[in-house]
Scaffold this active site. Structure first.
Site, PDB file in Angstrom:
ATOM      1  N   GLU B 314       0.815  -1.209   0.000  1.00 47.50           N
ATOM      2  CA  GLU B 314       0.000   0.000   0.000  1.00 47.50           C
ATOM      3  C   GLU B 314       0.856   1.270   0.000  1.00 47.50           C
ATOM      4  O   GLU B 314       0.471   2.284  -0.555  1.00 47.50           O
ATOM      5  CB  GLU B 314      -0.939  -0.010   1.218  1.00 47.50           C
ATOM      6  CG  GLU B 314      -2.300   0.547   0.914  1.00 47.50           C
ATOM      7  CD  GLU B 314      -3.351   0.187   1.951  1.00 47.50           C
ATOM      8  OE1 GLU B 314      -3.172   0.518   3.131  1.00 47.50           O
ATOM      9  OE2 GLU B 314      -4.374  -0.416   1.568  1.00 47.50           O
ATOM     10  N   HIS B 343       9.544 -26.342   0.551  1.00 47.25           N
ATOM     11  CA  HIS B 343       8.807 -27.407  -0.114  1.00 47.25           C
ATOM     12  C   HIS B 343       7.625 -26.852  -0.909  1.00 47.25           C
ATOM     13  O   HIS B 343       6.688 -27.567  -1.202  1.00 47.25           O
ATOM     14  CB  HIS B 343       8.322 -28.427   0.909  1.00 47.25           C
ATOM     15  CG  HIS B 343       9.449 -29.139   1.597  1.00 47.25           C
ATOM     16  ND1 HIS B 343       9.883 -30.383   1.229  1.00 47.25           N
ATOM     17  CD2 HIS B 343      10.272 -28.750   2.608  1.00 47.25           C
ATOM     18  CE1 HIS B 343      10.895 -30.750   1.989  1.00 47.25           C
ATOM     19  NE2 HIS B 343      11.161 -29.774   2.837  1.00 47.25           N
ATOM     20  N   LYS B 457     -14.134   1.638  -3.488  1.00 44.51           N
ATOM     21  CA  LYS B 457     -15.014   1.953  -2.359  1.00 44.51           C
ATOM     22  C   LYS B 457     -16.271   2.668  -2.858  1.00 44.51           C
ATOM     23  O   LYS B 457     -17.385   2.364  -2.435  1.00 44.51           O
ATOM     24  CB  LYS B 457     -14.287   2.854  -1.351  1.00 44.51           C
ATOM     25  CG  LYS B 457     -13.265   2.124  -0.505  1.00 44.51           C
ATOM     26  CD  LYS B 457     -12.640   3.077   0.521  1.00 44.51           C
ATOM     27  CE  LYS B 457     -11.418   2.447   1.162  1.00 44.51           C
ATOM     28  NZ  LYS B 457     -10.698   3.375   2.049  1.00 44.51           N
TER      29      LYS B 457
END
Lengths: 488, 488
Positions: B314, B343, B457
């Site tokens: 951000e 792994h 938003k």
């Protein structure tokens, strides 16, 4: 909650599921030039141009299947294995409260993903009756001593089954854990009682763990030799832990079979796995987008995203092409979670370098909707939420995110799961497994090996004083010393 | 285990810690040309050449601090806040068993990271007495209804404190959760009893949550207005949840102060944050390595890696440079965990594209060592492990990984934590915060805003029917329809 996973497999309910309505769909509109522009998006003709390559790969897959060289294709059809595992799990759950898996990588990620996706989010916090007497699951996939100690502190040792999982039977981390836990249990319970409580999942014939099964009589399960670790979630590796926590593993295989049938009956151009692989391949080869974000809009699918990252990373990150030339290819998989990472990674995805392709996993129907109450009419910034549900808000946010991404020329695609259940998870797992193989072949590499980690293992052997690895130790000791000026 | 974190803050033990021995160190040898070759590694002179830029940035930081515009620099010195929070936490823990945090992004990641790093790994599984009556922690950082329902199913509602955290007081996800949980509690406990149990952490003067504090008398904590969400873990946002679970928050601030003093007293060329930022900057700008892997070799630091990913993503993922030109910069942070991801992701890091720089977090001393028993002398592949400890094996694997990476020309660097404790965590958090600001300035962007998420938003507001956002809804509805040919 999620009653049909929480309870023991109940064959009567299977009739009720309309499998056709539970099919996963891929919507890749937002990866196309029509939506993100010709610079960022794919052209239909580029997809079409891949058809000859995909036909070759399709042929290769058919050959593998006929020859039986690549085993994961057959796992969905191992119904007998599932029955045997269910029987074992049922017997153990008569007294077992906790399952402790000792395994790492492909021996851990599948079980963790299934547990997280298909059990109650607070499964491990519930007392036995509230879990319908299914086991809790602890996966010790690290050797950090505080972490391992912390897990052993939490399990009810006298009611614990230990499942040691290593296909090769020689994974250093898992062997070390086995030695420790075996000694611990022996001390607590006595040698004779221990053996029934340690189930070894390994190669059917070879390796140290199989040797122990043969010589000391530990109960065991087998991983088919032609199934690689990261492709083994639908073998005993994933199925046994899943059965212990109450997942309907027959339904999981049913989903995988459903996907297999669907992929095999589709034409090349309508094959879901081929289309998905083709999109990913074009973003890598033509659009210079080496980062593949996998972003479920469902908290329960976080583990599936981690499993995906292993499947992608280890299968596709390769130095050599099939012809031996040096290529250094492989997308970098990144896990994000919606809506959570809208408040963490989305800023970067929206505005950072155009180096990503985002795959959303969207769930069309949750078990709960949860209505948001209408409160505080005087505050518009709160009141507008009232009367909607959390499910609606989640879907609106996913839609808004995808929409704003394409407005910024950022391609993305969405896999829709009608619900989260064993049947859809089985489909998703099998789809990703086939897709990664196809993508690997498009990249002209071997998706089934992992030669790059061998050096590190050998150096570790050397540092730990294992016979035959003295030169590896020597190599580290002879390395040029670090310079103080680069230490602060 | 980890007794000095698990118990209530005990000032008597502080004398015992030798802070100088608890200093974090950076070893970036393996990022240098001497170790990975001139093509892959940095040159000392390139680091030196950055000195004038770093001097400017140093000046900028001094100005910010004098003007008080960037608040996180002052948080380590908020000892009164910590005392007040400890007092509140102590009072609440007389009856509270569970803390439920409603928050997302910067309002969630810090608390989760501290809980994971500094509490017992099985903290939430223990009954109250075994947690020394510190609370369990549940962080509802998603609005997935099944997930939220699942958490509410697990907490002891009558013994739960709810901490609603939103700096702006208007975060849609958090407000929706507040409305739901507030109604739920009111129904269970009655309106008069509810209010004491909901602590609102928000701006000291503005926003809807502060309005509720003022009008309805909810208890509250403040986030200084000049502290951005992702920089707020050392404010009440992170400190209150940490105190509730038993973290010594005064020691945490002590560690941050220690790092602050160290950074401020160092010369430009010996400043830990500046060196780290310089390395990262050069790998981005000169070496075309846009992926920054953060890989703790400690399971307990996984949450810190997630917190880092938000701070990096951000702060640094930006479209515009400070002069308004379009740059689209920002490294992509990726979380990995050692040894687990050896792994999973290591194959890709070893052999894939040379597009990464790996930062290891290494812990020199764990609380436990755990000896691996000597068993099965007849099997060399098991026996060599006996007599070593898990701590040794972990450290050998980290060493082997770093060594094999440089053999393959893959740069990496290591931050050493002498131990995991509140003092070292405080240092680490503060170090990364300063580093990201310096790196942001080197990249010539604003590390404190996040304009890219605003559009999403607003679209969500539109889709949810909020007044004043009708045009956003219209925009989505007017968008061209998706094409069936791209849906499979």
């Amino acid at each position: 909650m999620r009653q049909h996973h929480m309870h023991k497999p109940d064959h009567s309910h299977k009739e009720k599921i309309d499998y056709a309505k539970m099919a996963i769909t891929l919507d890749h509109n937002f990866s196309m030039a029509e939506f993100v522009g010709p610079e960022n998006g794919l052209q239909e003709k580029d997809l079409e141009n891949l058809t000859p390559r995909l036909e070759e790969i399709d042929q290769q897959i058919k050959t593998w299947r006929q020859e039986g060289t690549i085993g994961f294709f057959d796992l969905p059809y191992q119904e007998e294995t599932a029955k045997k595992i269910n029987k074992l799990a049922k017997k153990l759950k008569e007294w077992c409260w906790d399952l402790l898996v000792l395994g790492i990588g492909g021996s851990a990620l599948g079980a963790k993903a299934l547990h997280q996706a298909l059990c109650h989010p607070s499964h491990n916090l519930f007392p036995p009756a509230r879990r319908s007497y299914h086991s809790r699951l602890f996966v010790a996939d690290n050797i950090d001593p505080d972490y391992l100690y912390g897990i052993l502190d939490a399990v009810e040792l006298r009611r614990t089954v230990v499942n040691v999982i290593s296909k090769s039977g020689s994974t250093a981390e898992t062997i070390a854990q086995f030695l420790f836990v075996y000694s611990l249990l022996k001390g607590r319970l006595g040698a004779d009682k221990v053996r029934d409580r340690i189930v070894l999942t390994t190669d059917p014939e070879k390796g140290m763990l199989r040797h122990l099964v043969q010589n000391e009589g530990f109960p065991s399960l087998s991983v088919p030799p032609n199934v690689g670790g990261r492709f083994s979630v639908l073998a005993a590796v994933g199925l046994f832990p899943a059965a212990m926590v109450g997942v309907d593993i027959e339904e999981l295989l049913e989903g995988a079979r459903f996907m297999d049938q669907r992929l095999r009956s589709a034409s090349i151009s309508q094959n879901l796995a081929y289309r998905l692989a083709a999109c990913y391949y074009l973003f890598l080869s033509q659009k210079a987008r080496p980062i593949q974000v996998i972003m479920p809009y469902a908290a329960g699918l976080t583990g599936i995203a981690d499993w995906f990252c292993q499947l992608w990373g280890e299968s596709l990150g390769k130095k050599y092409a099939l012809d031996g030339s040096i290529v250094h290819v492989g997308p970098t998989p990144v896990r994000a979670v919606g809506v959570t990472d809208q408040h963490s990674q989305l800023q970067l995805y929206m505005e950072g370098p155009p180096d990503k392709i985002i795959t959303f996993l969207e769930v069309d129907k949750f078990q709960h909707t949860l209505a948001i109450p209408r409160l505080y009419p005087e505050m518009e910034g709160m009141h507008y939420l009232g009367g909607h549900s959390f499910a609606e808000l989640l879907q609106a946010e996913k839609k808004a995110t995808a929409f704003n991404l394409i407005k910024a020329g950022r391609p993305n695609l969405t896999l829709h799961l009608p619900e989260i259940n064993p049947f859809t998870l089985g489909q998703l797992i099998y789809l990703f497994e086939v897709t990664v193989v196809v993508l690997g072949r498009l990249l002209n590499i071997n998706p089934f090996d992992q030669p790059g980690v061998e050096g590190g293992k050998q150096t570790t052997y050397g540092l730990m004083g294992r016979q035959g690895f003295e030169s590896q130790r020597q190599e580290v000791e002879n390395a040029p010393p670090v310079l103080d000026k680069y230490v602060l």
